[in-house]
Design a protein around this motif. Structure first.
Motif, PDB file in Angstrom:
ATOM      1  N   SER A 170       0.832  -1.211   0.000  1.00 27.20           N
ATOM      2  CA  SER A 170       0.000   0.000   0.000  1.00 27.20           C
ATOM      3  C   SER A 170       0.862   1.254   0.000  1.00 27.20           C
ATOM      4  O   SER A 170       0.541   2.247  -0.667  1.00 27.20           O
ATOM      5  CB  SER A 170      -0.932   0.008   1.215  1.00 27.20           C
ATOM      6  OG  SER A 170      -1.936  -0.974   1.105  1.00 27.20           O
ATOM      7  N   VAL A 171       1.958   1.233   0.755  1.00 32.98           N
ATOM      8  CA  VAL A 171       2.891   2.366   0.765  1.00 32.98           C
ATOM      9  C   VAL A 171       3.395   2.629  -0.652  1.00 32.98           C
ATOM     10  O   VAL A 171       3.407   3.774  -1.128  1.00 32.98           O
ATOM     11  CB  VAL A 171       4.072   2.085   1.710  1.00 32.98           C
ATOM     12  CG1 VAL A 171       5.206   3.085   1.486  1.00 32.98           C
ATOM     13  CG2 VAL A 171       3.616   2.135   3.162  1.00 32.98           C
ATOM     14  N   VAL A 177       1.149   6.984  -6.841  1.00 34.91           N
ATOM     15  CA  VAL A 177       0.005   7.723  -7.396  1.00 34.91           C
ATOM     16  C   VAL A 177      -0.100   9.110  -6.783  1.00 34.91           C
ATOM     17  O   VAL A 177      -1.035   9.848  -7.077  1.00 34.91           O
ATOM     18  CB  VAL A 177      -1.321   6.954  -7.193  1.00 34.91           C
ATOM     19  CG1 VAL A 177      -1.256   5.588  -7.851  1.00 34.91           C
ATOM     20  CG2 VAL A 177      -1.692   6.830  -5.714  1.00 34.91           C
ATOM     21  N   GLY A 178       0.865   9.479  -5.939  1.00 37.08           N
ATOM     22  CA  GLY A 178       0.911  10.825  -5.383  1.00 37.08           C
ATOM     23  C   GLY A 178      -0.113  11.104  -4.301  1.00 37.08           C
ATOM     24  O   GLY A 178      -0.504  12.267  -4.106  1.00 37.08           O
ATOM     25  N   GLN A 179      -0.533  10.071  -3.571  1.00 36.60           N
ATOM     26  CA  GLN A 179      -1.531  10.243  -2.509  1.00 36.60           C
ATOM     27  C   GLN A 179      -0.802  10.478  -1.181  1.00 36.60           C
ATOM     28  O   GLN A 179      -0.009   9.652  -0.738  1.00 36.60           O
ATOM     29  CB  GLN A 179      -2.396   8.992  -2.389  1.00 36.60           C
ATOM     30  CG  GLN A 179      -3.457   9.062  -1.307  1.00 36.60           C
ATOM     31  CD  GLN A 179      -4.641   9.934  -1.696  1.00 36.60           C
ATOM     32  OE1 GLN A 179      -5.091   9.904  -2.834  1.00 36.60           O
ATOM     33  NE2 GLN A 179      -5.143  10.691  -0.736  1.00 36.60           N
ATOM     34  N   GLN A 180      -1.074  11.618  -0.530  1.00 39.28           N
ATOM     35  CA  GLN A 180      -0.441  11.916   0.745  1.00 39.28           C
ATOM     36  C   GLN A 180      -0.949  10.971   1.830  1.00 39.28           C
ATOM     37  O   GLN A 180      -2.149  10.753   1.956  1.00 39.28           O
ATOM     38  CB  GLN A 180      -0.722  13.374   1.150  1.00 39.28           C
ATOM     39  CG  GLN A 180      -0.015  13.794   2.427  1.00 39.28           C
ATOM     40  CD  GLN A 180      -0.324  15.231   2.815  1.00 39.28           C
ATOM     41  OE1 GLN A 180      -1.095  15.915   2.144  1.00 39.28           O
ATOM     42  NE2 GLN A 180       0.279  15.712   3.893  1.00 39.28           N
ATOM     43  N   PHE A 181      -0.039  10.410   2.612  1.00 36.93           N
ATOM     44  CA  PHE A 181      -0.458   9.482   3.665  1.00 36.93           C
ATOM     45  C   PHE A 181       0.470   9.605   4.860  1.00 36.93           C
ATOM     46  O   PHE A 181       1.611  10.071   4.764  1.00 36.93           O
ATOM     47  CB  PHE A 181      -0.464   8.035   3.156  1.00 36.93           C
ATOM     48  CG  PHE A 181       0.905   7.468   2.890  1.00 36.93           C
ATOM     49  CD1 PHE A 181       1.615   6.801   3.881  1.00 36.93           C
ATOM     50  CD2 PHE A 181       1.498   7.607   1.638  1.00 36.93           C
ATOM     51  CE1 PHE A 181       2.885   6.283   3.642  1.00 36.93           C
ATOM     52  CE2 PHE A 181       2.764   7.100   1.386  1.00 36.93           C
ATOM     53  CZ  PHE A 181       3.460   6.436   2.391  1.00 36.93           C
ATOM     54  N   THR A 182      -0.031   9.166   6.005  1.00 39.06           N
ATOM     55  CA  THR A 182       0.732   9.131   7.250  1.00 39.06           C
ATOM     56  C   THR A 182       0.670   7.723   7.824  1.00 39.06           C
ATOM     57  O   THR A 182      -0.431   7.185   8.011  1.00 39.06           O
ATOM     58  CB  THR A 182       0.151  10.123   8.280  1.00 39.06           C
ATOM     59  OG1 THR A 182       0.248  11.450   7.760  1.00 39.06           O
ATOM     60  CG2 THR A 182       0.911  10.035   9.608  1.00 39.06           C
ATOM     61  N   ILE A 454     -12.920   1.045  -2.676  1.00 41.70           N
ATOM     62  CA  ILE A 454     -11.951   2.123  -2.861  1.00 41.70           C
ATOM     63  C   ILE A 454     -12.615   3.296  -3.586  1.00 41.70           C
ATOM     64  O   ILE A 454     -13.349   3.082  -4.554  1.00 41.70           O
ATOM     65  CB  ILE A 454     -10.746   1.633  -3.686  1.00 41.70           C
ATOM     66  CG1 ILE A 454     -10.165   0.359  -3.072  1.00 41.70           C
ATOM     67  CG2 ILE A 454      -9.670   2.713  -3.786  1.00 41.70           C
ATOM     68  CD1 ILE A 454      -9.135  -0.330  -3.956  1.00 41.70           C
ATOM     69  N   PRO A 455     -12.390   4.539  -3.152  1.00 42.12           N
ATOM     70  CA  PRO A 455     -12.937   5.688  -3.887  1.00 42.12           C
ATOM     71  C   PRO A 455     -12.554   5.600  -5.359  1.00 42.12           C
ATOM     72  O   PRO A 455     -11.396   5.305  -5.688  1.00 42.12           O
ATOM     73  CB  PRO A 455     -12.285   6.893  -3.193  1.00 42.12           C
ATOM     74  CG  PRO A 455     -12.025   6.417  -1.791  1.00 42.12           C
ATOM     75  CD  PRO A 455     -11.663   4.961  -1.931  1.00 42.12           C
ATOM     76  N   PRO A 456     -13.500   5.829  -6.268  1.00 40.32           N
ATOM     77  CA  PRO A 456     -13.260   5.583  -7.698  1.00 40.32           C
ATOM     78  C   PRO A 456     -12.015   6.249  -8.275  1.00 40.32           C
ATOM     79  O   PRO A 456     -11.268   5.620  -9.032  1.00 40.32           O
ATOM     80  CB  PRO A 456     -14.536   6.118  -8.355  1.00 40.32           C
ATOM     81  CG  PRO A 456     -15.587   5.964  -7.293  1.00 40.32           C
ATOM     82  CD  PRO A 456     -14.894   6.223  -6.000  1.00 40.32           C
ATOM     83  N   ALA A 457     -11.774   7.516  -7.951  1.00 45.85           N
ATOM     84  CA  ALA A 457     -10.624   8.215  -8.528  1.00 45.85           C
ATOM     85  C   ALA A 457      -9.317   7.571  -8.094  1.00 45.85           C
ATOM     86  O   ALA A 457      -8.401   7.377  -8.908  1.00 45.85           O
ATOM     87  CB  ALA A 457     -10.642   9.690  -8.125  1.00 45.85           C
ATOM     88  N   LEU A 458      -9.225   7.216  -6.820  1.00 44.90           N
ATOM     89  CA  LEU A 458      -8.019   6.564  -6.325  1.00 44.90           C
ATOM     90  C   LEU A 458      -7.883   5.171  -6.922  1.00 44.90           C
ATOM     91  O   LEU A 458      -6.779   4.742  -7.289  1.00 44.90           O
ATOM     92  CB  LEU A 458      -8.054   6.491  -4.798  1.00 44.90           C
ATOM     93  CG  LEU A 458      -6.873   5.786  -4.117  1.00 44.90           C
ATOM     94  CD1 LEU A 458      -5.562   6.464  -4.475  1.00 44.90           C
ATOM     95  CD2 LEU A 458      -7.069   5.754  -2.601  1.00 44.90           C
ATOM     96  N   ALA A 459      -8.983   4.450  -7.029  1.00 44.36           N
ATOM     97  CA  ALA A 459      -8.952   3.104  -7.597  1.00 44.36           C
ATOM     98  C   ALA A 459      -8.405   3.113  -9.022  1.00 44.36           C
ATOM     99  O   ALA A 459      -7.617   2.243  -9.409  1.00 44.36           O
ATOM    100  CB  ALA A 459     -10.351   2.486  -7.565  1.00 44.36           C
ATOM    101  N   ALA A 460      -8.809   4.110  -9.805  1.00 50.04           N
ATOM    102  CA  ALA A 460      -8.363   4.195 -11.191  1.00 50.04           C
ATOM    103  C   ALA A 460      -6.851   4.451 -11.263  1.00 50.04           C
ATOM    104  O   ALA A 460      -6.133   3.850 -12.086  1.00 50.04           O
ATOM    105  CB  ALA A 460      -9.118   5.304 -11.915  1.00 50.04           C
TER     106      ALA A 460
END
Length: 467
Positions: A170-171, A177-182, A454-460
């Motif tokens: 997941s990391v 995909v440029g998704q900010q995470f902690t 999964i939210p559609p935009a992130l899933a894509a």
């Protein structure tokens, strides 16, 4: 479009006949209204089991705003967290009546709590031969407000890190995909800490201190002990941090294989990984959404994938090879000072098995320290994983047919086909499943499912990277 699961015939799931152990109806379990001190970050949860009293303490990071602490969303989630944490104390006697006099619940929240105490504790009931399904009573005041007012949460992700391969995949996906995470963890130690250090992003850590008397009684005569739904517990703790510190998503790393059960008990399929299953994910996601006015999303980023597919994705990078571990012996309450992989448990065997078709043999040996498929003493464990004997182990392992399909691949693999365990089970594997079914099963393992939340935009975005 829904994935058609290629599961083995139902006879491979063991049926357990209940030996009803009925406790006196006067026994009860009471969950008190919790408290939270923003100055110290301490949340206190008190429980009464007949004449026994327990207190559990969570220490959350400090710095939450007064508005976040006072919000209806946080207060609602604090109460729900008290209910879910309570399973650890309830199971000492597993009475039929649960009381929460100071925690108002909506109809859907009642259903959620009962699900945690029934299906979440399913393995505990099965292994202790306790009939509880459909028999529990939850006494709590009503809450007519099914959906709380929305809270404002920043568009960023809280990512629970377990120290194993799944959360590290997941990391990799979120990073690319440029998704900010902690990174997030409860009572971090061992592989969790080393994995977070390798990630290089400041984490959110929570300390959970169980009542020591509960731990002592769990080893005493006259009290029960067993598996609790840890993912449900940690998810509720994560939801508190999400609201306090502004995260609009909690992204789990649970694969589609987690939805397969272990045994049929008390008329119901019982699953060691129930709180990692898709069914529970949808239930808790709805509960958290209602508590926050729709602001907080909860989903598993790896839900479309089989364990084998996740293993193939892990091979894309090697920065975590020397720090990760999926061996449960690293996560005991009393800690662990041994190697990252014991090489003896079903979890070690399963992870080795699903990596083997995709990872270079030398890299495998460097990670695990030895070839687990070339040790005859491991054969019985591998046979259970592939459904050739016994039942599916009470561990976080993948589908039975998935393990069989990986073995089939190894029988045709130049690096592995001569290893002792592979040679020993080959004939029985082919006899039970047939080559055509095993070929189709392996293809299915590498085909992504559309059954996810999964939210559609992130899933894509993730699907485009994970090709």
């Amino acid at each position: 479009m829904q994935r058609t699961a290629l599961l083995p015939p139902r006879p491979q799931i063991t049926y357990i006949v209940v030996k009803a152990s009925e406790l006196p109806v006067t026994e009860f379990f009471r969950i008190e209204a919790p408290s939270f001190d923003p100055a110290t970050g301490e949340a206190r949860f008190s429980y009464t089991l007949n004449d026994l009293r327990f207190t559990e303490v969570l220490t959350l990071p400090q710095g939450a705003t007064a508005a976040a602490v006072a919000s209806p969303a946080f207060q609602k989630l604090l109460g729900l967290t008290a209910l879910v944490l309570g399973v650890s104390y309830f199971k000492l006697r597993a009475p039929f009546q649960i009381e929460a006099p100071g925690i108002p619940l909506t109809a859907s929240e009642r259903a959620f709590v009962i699900d945690v105490y029934e299906n979440g504790l399913g393995e505990f009931y099965a292994r202790n031969e306790l009939a509880r399904f459909g028999k529990l009573t939850l006494v709590a005041p009503g809450d007519a407000e099914e959906r709380k007012p929305p809270v404002v949460l920043a568009e960023r992700t809280l990512l629970p890190i377990g120290g194993g391969k799944d959360s590290l995949v997941s990391v990799d996906l979120l990073t690319h995909v440029g998704q900010q995470f902690t990174p997030f963890a409860v009572n971090p130690k061992g592989p969790i800490v080393s994995s977070v250090d390798a990630i290089g992003t400041a984490p959110v850590y929570v300390t959970r201190k169980l009542d020591p008397e509960m731990i002592r009684l769990g080893q005493s005569e006259g009290f029960y002990n067993g598996h609790v739904p840890s993912t449900a517990i940690n998810s509720m703790i994560a939801s508190l941090c999400a609201v306090l510190f502004g995260y609009n998503q909690i992204a789990l790393s649970n694969e589609r294989s987690a939805s397969e059960g272990n045994v049929i008990f008390d008329g119901r399929e019982t699953n060691h990984q129930y709180s990692k299953s898709l069914g529970f994910e949808l239930l808790i996601a709805d509960t958290l959404a209602n508590a926050t006015g729709g602001a907080l999303k909860y989903f598993s980023l790896l839900r479309p994938y089989s364990e084998a597919r996740i293993a193939s994705l892990f091979t894309k990078q090697n920065k975590f090879d020397s720090v990760f571990s999926s061996c449960n012996r690293n996560f005991r309450l009393n800690g662990n000072d041994g190697p990252l992989w014991c090489g003896e448990c079903p979890k070690c065997h399963f992870v080795f098995l699903i990596f083997a078709p995709f990872m270079a043999k030398q890299r495998m040996l460097e990670i695990f320290g030895k070839n687990l498929l070339d040790e005859p003493a491991n054969e019985q464990s591998f046979r259970e994983l592939a459904g050739l004997t016994g039942q599916k182990p009470w561990e976080c392992v993948g589908e039975i047919l998935e393990a069989a399909a990986c073995f089939y691949t190894l029988t045709r693999h130049a690096d592995w086909h001569e290893d002792a365990v592979v040679r020993s089970i080959k004939a029985d594997l082919f006899a039970q499943y047939g080559e055509e079914k095993l070929q189709r099963a392996m293809a299915e393992c590498l085909t992504d499912s559309h059954d996810h939340h999964i939210p559609p935009a992130l899933a894509a975005k993730v699907a485009a990277y994970a090709v």
